[in-house]
Design a protein around this motif. Structure first.
Motif, PDB file in Angstrom:
ATOM      1  N   TRP A 117       0.872  -1.175   0.000  1.00 23.24           N
ATOM      2  CA  TRP A 117       0.000   0.000   0.000  1.00 23.24           C
ATOM      3  C   TRP A 117       0.912   1.229   0.000  1.00 23.24           C
ATOM      4  O   TRP A 117       1.411   1.643   1.046  1.00 23.24           O
ATOM      5  CB  TRP A 117      -0.906   0.003   1.228  1.00 23.24           C
ATOM      6  N   ASP A 118       1.159   1.795  -1.195  1.00 21.96           N
ATOM      7  CA  ASP A 118       2.042   2.958  -1.267  1.00 21.96           C
ATOM      8  C   ASP A 118       1.317   4.203  -0.756  1.00 21.96           C
ATOM      9  O   ASP A 118       0.117   4.171  -0.431  1.00 21.96           O
ATOM     10  CB  ASP A 118       2.576   3.159  -2.686  1.00 21.96           C
ATOM     11  N   ASN A 119       2.042   5.314  -0.682  1.00 23.07           N
ATOM     12  CA  ASN A 119       1.473   6.543  -0.114  1.00 23.07           C
ATOM     13  C   ASN A 119       0.284   7.057  -0.911  1.00 23.07           C
ATOM     14  O   ASN A 119      -0.666   7.604  -0.348  1.00 23.07           O
ATOM     15  CB  ASN A 119       2.560   7.626  -0.030  1.00 23.07           C
ATOM     16  N   TRP A 120       0.341   6.891  -2.249  1.00 29.29           N
ATOM     17  CA  TRP A 120      -0.765   7.333  -3.092  1.00 29.29           C
ATOM     18  C   TRP A 120      -2.043   6.567  -2.745  1.00 29.29           C
ATOM     19  O   TRP A 120      -3.113   7.151  -2.568  1.00 29.29           O
ATOM     20  CB  TRP A 120      -0.399   7.153  -4.557  1.00 29.29           C
ATOM     21  N   ASP A 322       2.084  -0.747 -16.020  1.00 31.26           N
ATOM     22  CA  ASP A 322       3.503  -1.022 -15.769  1.00 31.26           C
ATOM     23  C   ASP A 322       3.841  -0.530 -14.357  1.00 31.26           C
ATOM     24  O   ASP A 322       3.842   0.673 -14.083  1.00 31.26           O
ATOM     25  CB  ASP A 322       4.356  -0.289 -16.817  1.00 31.26           C
ATOM     26  N   ILE A 323       4.133  -1.472 -13.477  1.00 28.25           N
ATOM     27  CA  ILE A 323       4.338  -1.131 -12.057  1.00 28.25           C
ATOM     28  C   ILE A 323       5.494  -0.153 -11.852  1.00 28.25           C
ATOM     29  O   ILE A 323       5.362   0.815 -11.087  1.00 28.25           O
ATOM     30  CB  ILE A 323       4.523  -2.410 -11.219  1.00 28.25           C
ATOM     31  N   PRO A 324       6.675  -0.335 -12.492  1.00 30.85           N
ATOM     32  CA  PRO A 324       7.754   0.654 -12.310  1.00 30.85           C
ATOM     33  C   PRO A 324       7.342   2.065 -12.718  1.00 30.85           C
ATOM     34  O   PRO A 324       7.716   3.043 -12.060  1.00 30.85           O
ATOM     35  CB  PRO A 324       8.876   0.111 -13.207  1.00 30.85           C
ATOM     36  N   ARG A 328       7.061   5.241 -10.268  1.00 33.59           N
ATOM     37  CA  ARG A 328       7.832   6.471 -10.527  1.00 33.59           C
ATOM     38  C   ARG A 328       6.965   7.714 -10.316  1.00 33.59           C
ATOM     39  O   ARG A 328       7.420   8.716  -9.757  1.00 33.59           O
ATOM     40  CB  ARG A 328       8.376   6.434 -11.954  1.00 33.59           C
ATOM     41  N   TYR A 329       5.703   7.646 -10.743  1.00 29.76           N
ATOM     42  CA  TYR A 329       4.808   8.792 -10.554  1.00 29.76           C
ATOM     43  C   TYR A 329       4.481   8.991  -9.072  1.00 29.76           C
ATOM     44  O   TYR A 329       4.406  10.130  -8.594  1.00 29.76           O
ATOM     45  CB  TYR A 329       3.522   8.606 -11.355  1.00 29.76           C
ATOM     46  N   SER A 335       8.112  13.166  -3.617  1.00 23.71           N
ATOM     47  CA  SER A 335       9.338  13.960  -3.618  1.00 23.71           C
ATOM     48  C   SER A 335       9.039  15.451  -3.748  1.00 23.71           C
ATOM     49  O   SER A 335       9.673  16.285  -3.094  1.00 23.71           O
ATOM     50  CB  SER A 335      10.253  13.500  -4.756  1.00 23.71           C
ATOM     51  N   VAL A 336       8.064  15.802  -4.596  1.00 20.12           N
ATOM     52  CA  VAL A 336       7.684  17.212  -4.744  1.00 20.12           C
ATOM     53  C   VAL A 336       7.161  17.756  -3.413  1.00 20.12           C
ATOM     54  O   VAL A 336       7.508  18.869  -3.005  1.00 20.12           O
ATOM     55  CB  VAL A 336       6.616  17.375  -5.856  1.00 20.12           C
TER      56      VAL A 336
END
Length: 378
Positions: A117-120, A322-324, A328-329, A335-336
């Motif tokens: 579960w990523d931050n997005w 595409d998971i990579p 990346r997004y 990061s922003v």
């Protein structure tokens, strides 16, 4: 969206049980569910059973299935989310490993399991299950003979009704026919509005037209709601706003939401924030073009130089198979934020999101000019 259960481990893996309660929730689920996730839900499947005479009858049975997601499709007309993947559970009707399409509709619970579960995804889950995050607006885009009733939700703009009529020209002896046709048209729009809107839950109702049609229709609403004693309208008249639009079509909604009289009333809604951010980007692009850029390569290059002040990105990019690329997004957004920038995630189901999608789906307002960005090979 109702959150029934949440089990997410420290390493980011885990599952949630959710119940979509409105169309926006299905759109959120569509954004949450990615390729290689696992989704389980109760579904209906048509099977053949032998009857007493030796023949076979078709019968619909309820099955609880779990699939490994390969593709998703959101049907906003039918209000259903279709999830296609390989079956992970053994049962009498669907073989293990066979392809199956789960259909998730309103009030049907499902369990979503992710390895990470990523931050997005966590942020989207939080917003989707927060009742205060949804601030709905109704816009009636109207002109003589054409009207669109649009529900502007947190994540999507839905056309709830379209009304068309043939209105004769207003001249000479035809005036009586014109008035009769216009009144009948207004009555049809009025009935569609009453059927489509819960006036007690809506923040505001925008009436917009190129000329004076909106004013005429508002007068009609006031007259008829009083005559028929429609309390829902009478008690919520303060929610009506009149605004100018260039047409009665959906694409005019962006200018309506951006007008000062409307923007001040809906400034906290997601759709309004998207409109303002996109307007700021286009203003910068025209007045100081070296401080505005778009496209994945140019935005990434600007971010590498700590130049991104405001990032504009559509939610469609987070659904990349595409998971990579998807990762990346997600990392770019985080990061922003870490570097003090602002991030606006646009819904591709709003008109402003559609406009950003035409420009690759990603753009940025920069802190300072970067003249050499134009020379970057992409």
């Amino acid at each position: 969206m109702k959150l029934v259960k949440k089990r997410i481990a420290a390493d980011g893996s885990g599952s949630v049980k959710l119940v979509p309660e409105e169309d926006d929730d299905l759109w959120n689920a569509y954004n949450l569910i990615a390729k290689d996730d696992q989704v389980s839900a109760v579904t209906m499947r048509k099977v053949q059973r032998e009857n007493s005479s030796g023949g076979r009858d078709a019968e619909r049975v309820r099955l609880k299935l779990e699939v490994l997601v390969e593709a998703t499709e959101f049907d906003n007309i039918a209000s259903v989310l279709r999830i296609r993947g390989k079956n992970l559970t053994e049962n009498d009707h669907v073989k293990l490993g066979a392809y199956h399409t789960l259909e998730i509709d309103l009030q049907r619970a499902f369990v979503l399991t992710k390895t990470i579960w990523d931050n997005w995804a966590l942020e989207l889950l939080k917003n989707a299950t927060d009742p205060t995050a949804n601030a709905d607006v109704v816009a009636v885009l109207i002109d003589e003979g054409l009207a669109h009733i649009c529900l502007v939700g947190q994540n999507m703009t839905t056309i709830k009704a379209r009304v068309e009529a043939s209105i004769p020209r207003k001249r000479g002896a035809a005036i009586a026919g014109y008035d009769k046709a216009l009144n009948k048209f207004f009555e049809n729009v009025f009935q569609a509005l009453v059927r489509s809107v819960d006036f007690t839950l809506i923040r505001c109702i925008i009436l917009a037209s190129p000329g004076f049609t909106k004013d005429q229709f508002f007068d009609y609403i006031n007259l008829e709601s009083t005559r028929r004693e429609i309390r829902a309208i009478i008690e919520n008249k303060s929610k009506f706003i009149l605004a100018h639009s260039s047409s009665a079509y959906k694409h005019s909604l962006k200018e309506v939401l951006g007008s000062p009289s409307v923007a001040s009333r809906i400034k906290d809604t997601k759709a309004a924030q998207e409109v303002r951010a996109l307007e700021q980007f286009f203003n910068m692009l025209s007045t100081d073009p070296l401080r505005a850029t778009y496209g994945p390569a140019h935005v990434s290059a600007a971010h590498d130089r700590f130049a991104v002040q405001t990032l504009l990105i559509t939610d469609a990019l987070f659904r990349n198979a595409d998971i990579p690329t998807r990762t990346r997004y997600v990392e770019l957004v985080e990061s922003v934020k870490e570097k003090g920038g602002n991030v606006h995630v646009f819904s591709s189901m709003h008109v402003s999101g559609e406009q950003l999608a035409q420009m690759t789906g990603i753009a940025a307002i920069l802190r300072y000019p970067l003249p050499d960005l134009e020379d970057l090979e992409v």
